[in-house]
Write an enzyme that holds these catalytic residues in place. Sequence first.
Site: not given
Length: 154
Positions: A105, A102, A67
């Site tokens: 991110c 996560c 990402e």
Amino acid sequence: MANPESLTPLSKDELQELAERAISAKEYAYCPYSNFRVGACVLLSTGAYHTGSNVEVAATPVGICAERCAIAPIVASIKRPDMPVMRALAVSTDIDPPASPCGMCRQFINEFATSRDLPIYMYGKDGLSGNVVKMTIGELLPMSFGPNDLKRNE
């Protein structure tokens, strides 16, 4: 605040392209330690798509998630007033149910999302034919801390 046209729902073709590019981006993942491939794709208000994949290194915290790999070059190459709006983000993994971004991110996405309603599509091991989860950055990161919080301190 983003202009309304940039936050319009994705067409079927745009969603298909976004998903296919995120799924394809997994092929470029460098993950010799975890073998956990992740691909991501951002659709911008300009109509451009930008992909990224996870890149691991032996010193674990130095790697970068897919990402952030997709978003960072956009931020680093465009002056802020000209920065296009992210209309959607897709993330693809090889597990089911699909993995979500996560925490690091999520915070990174939140920084550059112009709306808490930015849709994030998560695809699992079967790609388009499998389990797909759609959530907004606001749902993934409730009570977030972002640029507007710093302005409240002024």
